[in-house]
Design a protein around this motif. Structure first.
Motif, PDB file in Angstrom:
ATOM      1  N   GLU A  21       5.594   6.178   2.565  1.00 31.82           N
ATOM      2  CA  GLU A  21       4.486   5.787   3.275  1.00 31.82           C
ATOM      3  C   GLU A  21       4.158   4.346   2.408  1.00 31.82           C
ATOM      4  O   GLU A  21       2.974   3.863   2.517  1.00 31.82           O
ATOM      5  CB  GLU A  21       3.235   6.834   2.255  1.00 31.82           C
ATOM      6  N   ARG A  23       3.709   0.546   2.388  1.00 33.03           N
ATOM      7  CA  ARG A  23       3.743  -0.310   3.475  1.00 33.03           C
ATOM      8  C   ARG A  23       3.758  -2.051   2.695  1.00 33.03           C
ATOM      9  O   ARG A  23       2.918  -2.001   2.021  1.00 33.03           O
ATOM     10  CB  ARG A  23       2.600  -0.395   4.468  1.00 33.03           C
ATOM     11  N   THR A  58       0.902  -1.218  -0.050  1.00 32.71           N
ATOM     12  CA  THR A  58      -0.176   0.089   0.055  1.00 32.71           C
ATOM     13  C   THR A  58       0.823   1.437  -0.010  1.00 32.71           C
ATOM     14  O   THR A  58       2.211   1.137   0.546  1.00 32.71           O
ATOM     15  CB  THR A  58      -1.019  -0.057   1.229  1.00 32.71           C
ATOM     16  N   ARG A  59       0.398   2.374  -0.603  1.00 30.72           N
ATOM     17  CA  ARG A  59       1.205   3.593  -0.427  1.00 30.72           C
ATOM     18  C   ARG A  59       0.630   4.631   0.187  1.00 30.72           C
ATOM     19  O   ARG A  59       1.022   5.844   0.047  1.00 30.72           O
ATOM     20  CB  ARG A  59       1.206   3.805  -1.872  1.00 30.72           C
ATOM     21  N   SER A  60      -0.466   4.548   0.857  1.00 30.23           N
ATOM     22  CA  SER A  60      -0.981   5.549   1.867  1.00 30.23           C
ATOM     23  C   SER A  60      -1.787   4.895   3.058  1.00 30.23           C
ATOM     24  O   SER A  60      -2.280   3.625   2.621  1.00 30.23           O
ATOM     25  CB  SER A  60      -2.024   6.249   1.019  1.00 30.23           C
ATOM     26  N   ALA A  61      -2.010   5.525   4.189  1.00 28.34           N
ATOM     27  CA  ALA A  61      -2.932   5.050   5.209  1.00 28.34           C
ATOM     28  C   ALA A  61      -4.270   4.757   4.665  1.00 28.34           C
ATOM     29  O   ALA A  61      -4.769   3.631   4.867  1.00 28.34           O
ATOM     30  CB  ALA A  61      -2.890   6.284   6.114  1.00 28.34           C
ATOM     31  N   ASP A  75      -4.994  -4.620  22.116  1.00 28.68           N
ATOM     32  CA  ASP A  75      -3.384  -4.021  21.805  1.00 28.68           C
ATOM     33  C   ASP A  75      -2.432  -4.598  22.946  1.00 28.68           C
ATOM     34  O   ASP A  75      -2.851  -4.356  24.044  1.00 28.68           O
ATOM     35  CB  ASP A  75      -3.423  -2.507  21.659  1.00 28.68           C
ATOM     36  N   GLU A 118      -2.979  -6.694  18.052  1.00 30.37           N
ATOM     37  CA  GLU A 118      -1.741  -5.730  17.678  1.00 30.37           C
ATOM     38  C   GLU A 118      -0.651  -6.208  18.713  1.00 30.37           C
ATOM     39  O   GLU A 118      -1.088  -6.706  19.873  1.00 30.37           O
ATOM     40  CB  GLU A 118      -2.038  -4.455  17.689  1.00 30.37           C
ATOM     41  N   TRP A 119       0.427  -6.308  18.336  1.00 31.56           N
ATOM     42  CA  TRP A 119       1.563  -6.791  19.120  1.00 31.56           C
ATOM     43  C   TRP A 119       1.384  -8.308  19.645  1.00 31.56           C
ATOM     44  O   TRP A 119       1.422  -8.567  20.788  1.00 31.56           O
ATOM     45  CB  TRP A 119       1.780  -5.883  20.329  1.00 31.56           C
ATOM     46  N   LYS A 155      -0.722  -0.894  11.909  1.00 29.25           N
ATOM     47  CA  LYS A 155      -1.618  -1.918  12.427  1.00 29.25           C
ATOM     48  C   LYS A 155      -2.993  -1.310  12.666  1.00 29.25           C
ATOM     49  O   LYS A 155      -4.131  -1.810  12.324  1.00 29.25           O
ATOM     50  CB  LYS A 155      -0.862  -2.717  13.653  1.00 29.25           C
ATOM     51  N   THR A 156      -3.111  -0.074  13.515  1.00 30.64           N
ATOM     52  CA  THR A 156      -4.288   0.533  13.866  1.00 30.64           C
ATOM     53  C   THR A 156      -5.158   0.835  12.528  1.00 30.64           C
ATOM     54  O   THR A 156      -6.491   0.899  12.500  1.00 30.64           O
ATOM     55  CB  THR A 156      -3.924   1.607  15.027  1.00 30.64           C
ATOM     56  N   HIS A 157      -4.412   1.310  11.554  1.00 30.32           N
ATOM     57  CA  HIS A 157      -5.191   1.964  10.337  1.00 30.32           C
ATOM     58  C   HIS A 157      -5.453   0.748   9.724  1.00 30.32           C
ATOM     59  O   HIS A 157      -6.601   0.840   9.056  1.00 30.32           O
ATOM     60  CB  HIS A 157      -4.094   2.571   9.466  1.00 30.32           C
ATOM     61  N   PRO A 181       6.658  -3.045  13.378  1.00 31.40           N
ATOM     62  CA  PRO A 181       6.961  -2.050  14.446  1.00 31.40           C
ATOM     63  C   PRO A 181       5.779  -0.917  14.537  1.00 31.40           C
ATOM     64  O   PRO A 181       4.853  -0.818  13.966  1.00 31.40           O
ATOM     65  CB  PRO A 181       8.231  -1.515  13.614  1.00 31.40           C
TER      66      PRO A 181
HETATM   67  N1  LIG Z   1       0.794   3.004   3.672  1.00 30.01           N
HETATM   68  C1  LIG Z   1       0.290   3.294   4.748  1.00 30.01           C
HETATM   69  N2  LIG Z   1      -0.294   2.353   5.636  1.00 30.01           N
HETATM   70  C2  LIG Z   1      -0.681   2.782   6.878  1.00 30.01           C
HETATM   71  N3  LIG Z   1      -0.442   3.705   7.639  1.00 30.01           N
HETATM   72  C3  LIG Z   1       0.540   4.774   6.899  1.00 30.01           C
HETATM   73  C4  LIG Z   1       0.801   4.462   5.576  1.00 30.01           C
HETATM   74  N4  LIG Z   1       1.594   5.397   5.178  1.00 30.01           N
HETATM   75  C5  LIG Z   1       1.949   6.311   6.148  1.00 30.01           C
HETATM   76  N5  LIG Z   1       1.058   5.782   7.312  1.00 30.01           N
HETATM   77  C6  LIG Z   1       1.128   6.460   8.726  1.00 30.01           C
HETATM   78  O1  LIG Z   1       1.861   5.662   9.546  1.00 30.01           O
HETATM   79  C7  LIG Z   1       1.060   5.642  10.844  1.00 30.01           C
HETATM   80  C8  LIG Z   1       0.459   4.323  11.000  1.00 30.01           C
HETATM   81  O2  LIG Z   1      -0.065   4.362  12.535  1.00 30.01           O
HETATM   82  P1  LIG Z   1      -0.722   2.955  13.211  1.00 30.01           P
HETATM   83  O3  LIG Z   1      -1.188   3.922  14.440  1.00 30.01           O
HETATM   84  O4  LIG Z   1      -1.749   2.556  12.214  1.00 30.01           O
HETATM   85  O5  LIG Z   1       0.533   2.179  13.413  1.00 30.01           O
HETATM   86  P2  LIG Z   1       0.561   0.821  14.540  1.00 30.01           P
HETATM   87  O6  LIG Z   1       1.306  -0.107  13.681  1.00 30.01           O
HETATM   88  O7  LIG Z   1      -1.003   0.600  14.978  1.00 30.01           O
HETATM   89  O8  LIG Z   1       1.332   1.398  15.550  1.00 30.01           O
HETATM   90  P3  LIG Z   1       1.640   1.102  17.119  1.00 30.01           P
HETATM   91  O9  LIG Z   1       2.353  -0.147  17.284  1.00 30.01           O
HETATM   92  O10 LIG Z   1       2.037   2.200  17.860  1.00 30.01           O
HETATM   93  O11 LIG Z   1       0.230   0.957  17.642  1.00 30.01           O
HETATM   94  C9  LIG Z   1      -0.028   6.746  10.711  1.00 30.01           C
HETATM   95  O12 LIG Z   1       0.334   7.815  11.090  1.00 30.01           O
HETATM   96  C10 LIG Z   1      -0.426   6.702   9.194  1.00 30.01           C
HETATM   97  O13 LIG Z   1      -0.899   7.878   8.645  1.00 30.01           O
END
Ligand SMILES: Nc1ncnc2c1ncn2[C@@H]1O[C@H](COP(=O)(O)OP(=O)(O)OP(=O)(O)O)[C@@H](O)[C@H]1O
Ligand SMILES: [Mg+2]
Length: 156
Positions: free
Chosen positions: A133, A135, A9-12, A81, A109-110, A42-44, A37
């Motif tokens: 960005e 992933r 993916t290339r964006s949240a 989480d 998560e985790w 993961k939350t997105h 990490p």
């Molecule tokens: N392709 C992408 N997919 C998901 N998030 C992205 C992407 N590109 C940039 N981001 C950014 O990365 C961050 C991902 O945050 P998120 O809270 O989802 O991570 P997480 O894995 O849940 O972290 P944590 O371990 O702290 O819970 C957000 O700030 C989001 O905007």
């Protein structure tokens, strides 16, 4: 373990869209383990799963001390989480998985912090960040009764 499926993916928003497809395919009883990490996404991905369960994704957050958040959509969403869990035995004391043993969708998560305290059958998603960005998501089925129907949501 099945052959991993790879997605980039290339964006949240794109990550959430992938989650929404998975969430829409859920029938209840699925477990998803989300590794990667801090800030991987993961939350997105979970916000997208929530959308697929007809929930408001804004409800899904990462509150620092909340181990389990329950949301009531088309099916219950149990968002776990384990970041702050230091020993898997803590989960036994918390009886966390007594609560999630229903017809809902459990997203963890985790999962590394829960190890053998976790449900054995799951869709396992590993998210590798960067560059920028981008992933990389690696998805595979694990355990004796994995949610194989979720692969169709990924076009497999
Ligand atoms: N392709 C992408 N997919 C998901 N998030 C992205 C992407 N590109 C940039 N981001 C950014 O990365 C961050 C991902 O945050 P998120 O809270 O989802 O991570 P997480 O894995 O849940 O972290 P944590 O371990 O702290 O819970 C957000 O700030 C989001 O905007
Ligand atoms: Mg998170």
């Amino acid at each position: 373990m099945t052959t991993p499926i790879l997605r980039t993916t290339r964006s949240a928003t794109e990550t959430a869209r992938l989650g929404a497809a998975i969430g829409a395919a859920c029938r209840g009883g699925e477990v998803l383990l989300l590794s990667g990490p801090l800030g991987a996404g993961k939350t997105h991905l979970t916000k997208g799963i929530a959308e697929g369960l007809q929930l408001d994704p804004a409800q899904v957050t990462s509150p620092t001390f909340t181990l389990l958040a329950v949301h009531h959509g088309r099916l219950p969403l149990y968002h776990v989480d384990l970041y702050r869990v230091e020993h898997p035995a803590e989960l036994f004391q918390l009886e966390l998985f007594d609560e999630v043993d229903g017809p809902g969708v459990t997203v963890i998560e985790w999962p590394e912090h829960g190890r053998d305290m976790l449900p054995p059958s799951a869709l396992v998603v590993r998210i590798t960040p960067g560059p920028g960005e981008e992933r990389r998501l690696t998805l595979h089925l694990d355990g004796p009764h994995p949610p194989a129907h979720l692969l169709a949501a990924l076009g497999v």
